[in-house]
Design an enzyme around this catalytic site. Sequence first.
Site, PDB file in Angstrom:
ATOM      1  N   GLU A 211      68.042 103.416  16.308  1.00 17.50           N
ATOM      2  CA  GLU A 211      68.551 104.792  16.262  1.00 17.50           C
ATOM      3  C   GLU A 211      68.489 105.404  17.659  1.00 17.50           C
ATOM      4  OE1 GLU A 211      67.705 108.941  13.846  1.00 17.50           O
ATOM      5  OE2 GLU A 211      67.263 107.010  12.886  1.00 17.50           O
TER       6      GLU A 211
ATOM      7  N   ASP B  48      53.249  94.979   9.765  1.00 16.83           N
ATOM      8  CA  ASP B  48      54.171  95.037   8.635  1.00 16.83           C
ATOM      9  C   ASP B  48      54.619  96.485   8.406  1.00 16.83           C
ATOM     10  OD1 ASP B  48      55.513  94.954   6.224  1.00 16.83           O
ATOM     11  OD2 ASP B  48      54.005  93.766   5.183  1.00 16.83           O
TER      12      ASP B  48
ATOM     13  N   HIS C 179      70.936 114.812  19.797  1.00 17.34           N
ATOM     14  CA  HIS C 179      71.111 113.637  18.961  1.00 17.34           C
ATOM     15  C   HIS C 179      72.519 113.071  19.102  1.00 17.34           C
ATOM     16  CE1 HIS C 179      70.279 111.068  15.505  1.00 17.34           C
ATOM     17  NE2 HIS C 179      71.383 111.483  14.935  1.00 17.34           N
TER      18      HIS C 179
ATOM     19  N   LYS D 264      60.948 111.018   6.852  1.00 19.64           N
ATOM     20  CA  LYS D 264      61.772 109.975   7.474  1.00 19.64           C
ATOM     21  C   LYS D 264      61.718 110.107   8.978  1.00 19.64           C
ATOM     22  CE  LYS D 264      65.720 108.030   9.135  1.00 19.64           C
ATOM     23  NZ  LYS D 264      66.337 108.196  10.464  1.00 19.64           N
TER      24      LYS D 264
END
Length: 421
Positions: A79, A275, A372, A259
């Site tokens: 991202e 992990d 962004h 998120k």
Amino acid sequence: MEGFKKYYKKSWSERLEILEKQEILSQEDIDRLKSQAIDVSLGETQIENFITQYLLPEGLALNYVINGKEYLIPMVTEEPSVIAASSHGAGIVKKSGGFKASVKQRLMLGQVIVEEIEDVDKFEDDILENEAELLEIANQAHPSIVRRGGGAKWIRVRKLDKNIVSIDLAVDVQEAMGANMLNTMLEAIAATIREKYEQDVVMSILSNYATECLATAICDIPVASLAKNGMSGEKIAEKIAKASYIAQIDPYRATTHNKGIMNGIDGVVIASGNDWRAIEAGAHAYAAKDGSYRGLSTWKVIGDTLHGEITLPLPLGSVGGSIGIVPLVKVNHKLLEIENAIELEKVVASVGLGQNLAALYALVTEGIQKGHMRLQLKSLVSSIGATEKEIPLVVSKLEKLNKRDMSTAKEILDNLRNEGK
């Protein structure tokens, strides 16, 4: 499909040959797979049916000062804005002295699920009365961890249904992630439950809900330092606190709030060889620990200070698994300069809070899109075949036109190339 029987037994080149012969992939596709396979032997070691390495970009998040120490933090993410935002959030906190992080204890949990129990209360009493014996059985199953100062520490029994219980085992796994170690211990206890207590065991498996391995990061920022574009720091701090509050009362907002936190956390966890899926699962379970899904972080205005805090399960390891076999992971640990798994957990918690601050700060000031989207536009323009020199020119024109679609980008690129003829 033909040719895929015992695919895992075939060599790497034979696997690719089958894909081409079956006309599933073209020669060009096969060549691309080959070009991306930078370490075939490593890939064969890590997974079954290996065909190539899927590469993700790695960069460094900067400005992180945690417990007085400044870090270079490797992050793996696709991202565009994650690392830029993370560095920005950390930079704001750095000016105020940095993050303070702590880990109270580091125990991993596993479960032996027992069913068809006639008298659950009596069974629970029996297990707890024989806790010392069961702990010894667990430790005998993995004696090397005991010699290193770790091992099974305690047992509890939880009633899940009228005749189903979970025997929870807490283990100090030292520097490891501990999955295989814990599962070995649990299976030893499960065998005893079957033999000694003559009970049916449904399963024995570690839990990724590591509530005995919580990491906390906090920061305090003078509200005056948050001022931007004519908006006072006090107003921005109030808006950040309100955004945090909304993430506590609305699961729709909380999901996106978390998120954003995991954008940073996952990036570091992947880079460290841990992990990330286990960390995600545990974090989201913890976000719903009181029965309603909430934001993992909180921000409050206290006097003239914006106080941020985050707590979440972070059962990370500094040895074992991919950490020991992937060369780049070893490089990343050198970049991090961490001494142990607990320090890594403190770093990751701080990154989650820094990432969250950057997102909330952007949301309540200029909006999330401005910074962004410039990074997203670079990816868009790159995807249509623009060269390194052409990308900034096309991005600039898209911004002037306030356009963000591929067809406009292609038109701008075509015009740019025609002008150069």
